[in-house]
Design an enzyme around this catalytic site. Structure first.
Site, PDB file in Angstrom:
ATOM      1  N   ASN A 186       0.743  -1.276   0.248  1.00 53.42           N
ATOM      2  CA  ASN A 186      -0.075  -0.143  -0.037  1.00 53.42           C
ATOM      3  C   ASN A 186       1.030   1.226   0.093  1.00 53.42           C
ATOM      4  O   ASN A 186       1.436   1.605   0.981  1.00 53.42           O
ATOM      5  CB  ASN A 186      -0.629  -0.154   1.171  1.00 53.42           C
ATOM      6  CG  ASN A 186      -2.062   1.002   1.371  1.00 53.42           C
ATOM      7  OD1 ASN A 186      -2.551   1.169   2.296  1.00 53.42           O
ATOM      8  ND2 ASN A 186      -2.432   1.655   0.016  1.00 53.42           N
ATOM      9  N   ASN A 202      -5.867  10.863  -1.407  1.00 54.51           N
ATOM     10  CA  ASN A 202      -6.071   9.576  -2.283  1.00 54.51           C
ATOM     11  C   ASN A 202      -5.586   9.856  -3.888  1.00 54.51           C
ATOM     12  O   ASN A 202      -5.398  11.098  -4.155  1.00 54.51           O
ATOM     13  CB  ASN A 202      -7.535   8.873  -2.378  1.00 54.51           C
ATOM     14  CG  ASN A 202      -7.701   8.580  -0.911  1.00 54.51           C
ATOM     15  OD1 ASN A 202      -7.235   7.792  -0.264  1.00 54.51           O
ATOM     16  ND2 ASN A 202      -9.067   8.833  -0.564  1.00 54.51           N
ATOM     17  N   CYS A 212      -5.148   6.222   7.471  1.00 62.16           N
ATOM     18  CA  CYS A 212      -4.569   5.187   6.748  1.00 62.16           C
ATOM     19  C   CYS A 212      -3.665   4.381   7.590  1.00 62.16           C
ATOM     20  O   CYS A 212      -2.606   4.817   8.006  1.00 62.16           O
ATOM     21  CB  CYS A 212      -3.857   5.687   5.665  1.00 62.16           C
ATOM     22  SG  CYS A 212      -2.886   4.380   4.628  1.00 62.16           S
ATOM     23  N   GLY A 213      -4.031   3.130   8.016  1.00 64.36           N
ATOM     24  CA  GLY A 213      -3.146   2.409   8.814  1.00 64.36           C
ATOM     25  C   GLY A 213      -1.650   2.079   8.303  1.00 64.36           C
ATOM     26  O   GLY A 213      -0.898   1.916   9.140  1.00 64.36           O
ATOM     27  N   ASN A 214      -1.683   1.453   6.925  1.00 62.02           N
ATOM     28  CA  ASN A 214      -0.328   1.399   6.412  1.00 62.02           C
ATOM     29  C   ASN A 214       0.346   2.481   6.413  1.00 62.02           C
ATOM     30  O   ASN A 214       1.560   2.660   6.276  1.00 62.02           O
ATOM     31  CB  ASN A 214      -0.501   0.610   5.121  1.00 62.02           C
ATOM     32  CG  ASN A 214      -1.113  -0.766   5.233  1.00 62.02           C
ATOM     33  OD1 ASN A 214      -0.617  -1.616   5.965  1.00 62.02           O
ATOM     34  ND2 ASN A 214      -2.022  -1.025   4.388  1.00 62.02           N
ATOM     35  N   HIS A 266     -16.156   1.351   6.446  1.00 61.44           N
ATOM     36  CA  HIS A 266     -15.842   0.152   5.842  1.00 61.44           C
ATOM     37  C   HIS A 266     -16.977  -0.438   5.728  1.00 61.44           C
ATOM     38  O   HIS A 266     -17.970  -0.591   6.792  1.00 61.44           O
ATOM     39  CB  HIS A 266     -14.906  -0.404   6.634  1.00 61.44           C
ATOM     40  CG  HIS A 266     -13.526  -0.077   6.882  1.00 61.44           C
ATOM     41  ND1 HIS A 266     -12.484  -0.082   5.857  1.00 61.44           N
ATOM     42  CD2 HIS A 266     -13.145   1.045   7.658  1.00 61.44           C
ATOM     43  CE1 HIS A 266     -11.274   0.536   6.355  1.00 61.44           C
ATOM     44  NE2 HIS A 266     -11.655   1.358   7.407  1.00 61.44           N
ATOM     45  N   GLU A 280     -10.155   0.149  -1.903  1.00 64.05           N
ATOM     46  CA  GLU A 280     -10.025   1.552  -1.049  1.00 64.05           C
ATOM     47  C   GLU A 280     -10.840   2.657  -1.504  1.00 64.05           C
ATOM     48  O   GLU A 280     -10.564   2.921  -2.938  1.00 64.05           O
ATOM     49  CB  GLU A 280      -8.696   1.811  -0.983  1.00 64.05           C
ATOM     50  CG  GLU A 280      -8.111   0.862   0.046  1.00 64.05           C
ATOM     51  CD  GLU A 280      -6.791   1.450   0.651  1.00 64.05           C
ATOM     52  OE1 GLU A 280      -7.031   2.525   1.387  1.00 64.05           O
ATOM     53  OE2 GLU A 280      -5.582   0.759   0.732  1.00 64.05           O
ATOM     54  N   ARG A 281     -11.811   3.230  -0.766  1.00 60.99           N
ATOM     55  CA  ARG A 281     -12.496   4.633  -1.244  1.00 60.99           C
ATOM     56  C   ARG A 281     -11.368   5.556  -1.933  1.00 60.99           C
ATOM     57  O   ARG A 281     -10.235   5.746  -1.239  1.00 60.99           O
ATOM     58  CB  ARG A 281     -13.182   5.334  -0.134  1.00 60.99           C
ATOM     59  CG  ARG A 281     -13.885   6.328  -0.675  1.00 60.99           C
ATOM     60  CD  ARG A 281     -14.725   6.931   0.786  1.00 60.99           C
ATOM     61  NE  ARG A 281     -13.653   7.229   1.956  1.00 60.99           N
ATOM     62  CZ  ARG A 281     -14.102   7.690   3.093  1.00 60.99           C
ATOM     63  NH1 ARG A 281     -15.484   8.224   3.123  1.00 60.99           N
ATOM     64  NH2 ARG A 281     -13.519   8.106   3.882  1.00 60.99           N
ATOM     65  N   CYS A 290      -4.502  -2.520   3.522  1.00 65.04           N
ATOM     66  CA  CYS A 290      -5.496  -1.731   4.193  1.00 65.04           C
ATOM     67  C   CYS A 290      -5.287  -1.901   5.583  1.00 65.04           C
ATOM     68  O   CYS A 290      -5.785  -2.897   6.070  1.00 65.04           O
ATOM     69  CB  CYS A 290      -6.635  -1.521   3.388  1.00 65.04           C
ATOM     70  SG  CYS A 290      -7.700  -0.301   4.208  1.00 65.04           S
ATOM     71  N   THR A 309      -6.710   0.223   8.091  1.00 67.17           N
ATOM     72  CA  THR A 309      -7.938   0.451   8.783  1.00 67.17           C
ATOM     73  C   THR A 309      -8.798  -0.794   8.290  1.00 67.17           C
ATOM     74  O   THR A 309      -9.764  -1.456   9.177  1.00 67.17           O
ATOM     75  CB  THR A 309      -8.478   1.533   8.664  1.00 67.17           C
ATOM     76  OG1 THR A 309      -8.621   1.640   7.228  1.00 67.17           O
ATOM     77  CG2 THR A 309      -7.570   2.845   9.180  1.00 67.17           C
ATOM     78  N   GLY A 310      -8.781  -1.105   7.034  1.00 67.60           N
ATOM     79  CA  GLY A 310      -9.672  -2.270   6.629  1.00 67.60           C
ATOM     80  C   GLY A 310      -9.150  -3.670   7.154  1.00 67.60           C
ATOM     81  O   GLY A 310     -10.200  -4.401   7.634  1.00 67.60           O
TER      82      GLY A 310
END
Length: 282
Positions: free
Chosen positions: A11, A61, A70-72, A166, A215-216, A224, A226-227
């Site tokens: 990511n 984005n 964004c977790g990553n 999500h 991802e949106r 992802c 958070t995903g």
């Protein structure tokens, strides 16, 4: 413009260490995220000063829209600021659009190898049926997907709030799921007026899941953060995984470890990697 390309399990983002967000950031993110005519990325992340945390993160984005979290990406922020000497802390706070996040950095040979992030509280709603009807091009794909679930539309999804929205779909085989067709349709569904990230989750065991994501604002990505957190929380809500037990999330780009405690607080641990430094010439 000077930038650094980094990725968390594939990511990937272009990172700008700046005092303020460039005025034309939407245009820049669209142009330089393009994988054939630009640097190629899922977007641009700006690392900025903060008055309430050690650093601030703003995420844009590939389509120019701004993301909340964004977790990553935030793991890469931790690696960037430590490895570049902007901090000597191994416990950091980062201001995001979804609140202040706490990071713990694990070092190897003086550089960051793993980052654990306190992702905050997750909220999982009851599953609800959502229609994914869209243009004729995808109808056959979507109908086949619905049939593979032993039913027609609508598709049951778990709405999950991780500070960003999500929609988690439990599937028998994540690898075969039509991520682009169903993901893009759900992102544009009236059920999610602001758009949504869509996860396709195959529960392998109580400690392992396989997840693929739309991802949106960016489309299909290799991972992802958070995903992954949303997916584990949804699997727990479905009683397929357990609280306070680390779950390995197998993504297209690699693995993350996610744990959800009895207060619905989420911790995510995974790698962050440097790719290259670059300078634009136009």
């Amino acid at each position: 413009m000077n930038f650094t390309k980094m990725h968390g399990l594939g990511n990937d983002y272009l990172y700008l260490y700046v005092d303020q967000v460039p005025e034309n950031i939407e245009e820049l993110s669209i142009r330089y995220s393009e994988r054939h005519f630009g640097a190629g990325a899922d977007g641009i992340i700006c690392i900025l000063p903060s008055t309430v945390a050690d650093f601030q993160m703003r995420i844009f984005n590939a389509d120019g829209s701004e993301a909340m979290m964004c977790g990553n990406g935030i793991r890469c922020v931790g690696k960037y600021v430590y490895d570049r000497g902007h901090t000597n802390k191994t416990d950091l706070t980062v201001e995001t659009k979804s609140g202040i996040k706490h990071l713990h950095l694990t070092l190897e040979d003086g550089q960051v190898s793993l980052v654990s992030v306190d992702m905050g509280t997750v909220k999982v709603e009851e599953p609800r049926d959502v229609s994914v009807a869209c243009g004729y091009f995808y109808d056959e794909v979507i109908n086949a997907f619905c049939a593979s679930r032993n039913g027609a539309e609508p598709i049951p999804v778990f709405p999950v709030d991780m500070g960003n929205p999500h929609a988690v779909i439990l599937v028998r085989d994540a690898q075969e799921a039509p991520v682009e067709a169903v993901g893009s349709a759900l992102e544009q569904s009236p059920a999610f007026p602001g758009g949504v990230n869509v996860e396709f989750v195959q529960v392998i065991s109580k400690t392992q899941i396989r997840m693929r994501v739309w991802e949106r604002g960016s489309g299909v990505t290799m991972a992802c953060g958070t995903g992954s957190c949303a997916s584990v929380a949804a699997a727990i809500a479905a009683r397929l995984c357990q609280r306070d037990v680390p779950v390995t999330v197998h993504l297209d780009g690699g693995d993350l470890i996610v744990s959800v405690d009895y207060q619905n607080n989420v911790t995510m641990t995974g790698p962050a990697a440097f790719v290259y430094d670059g300078t634009t010439i136009d």
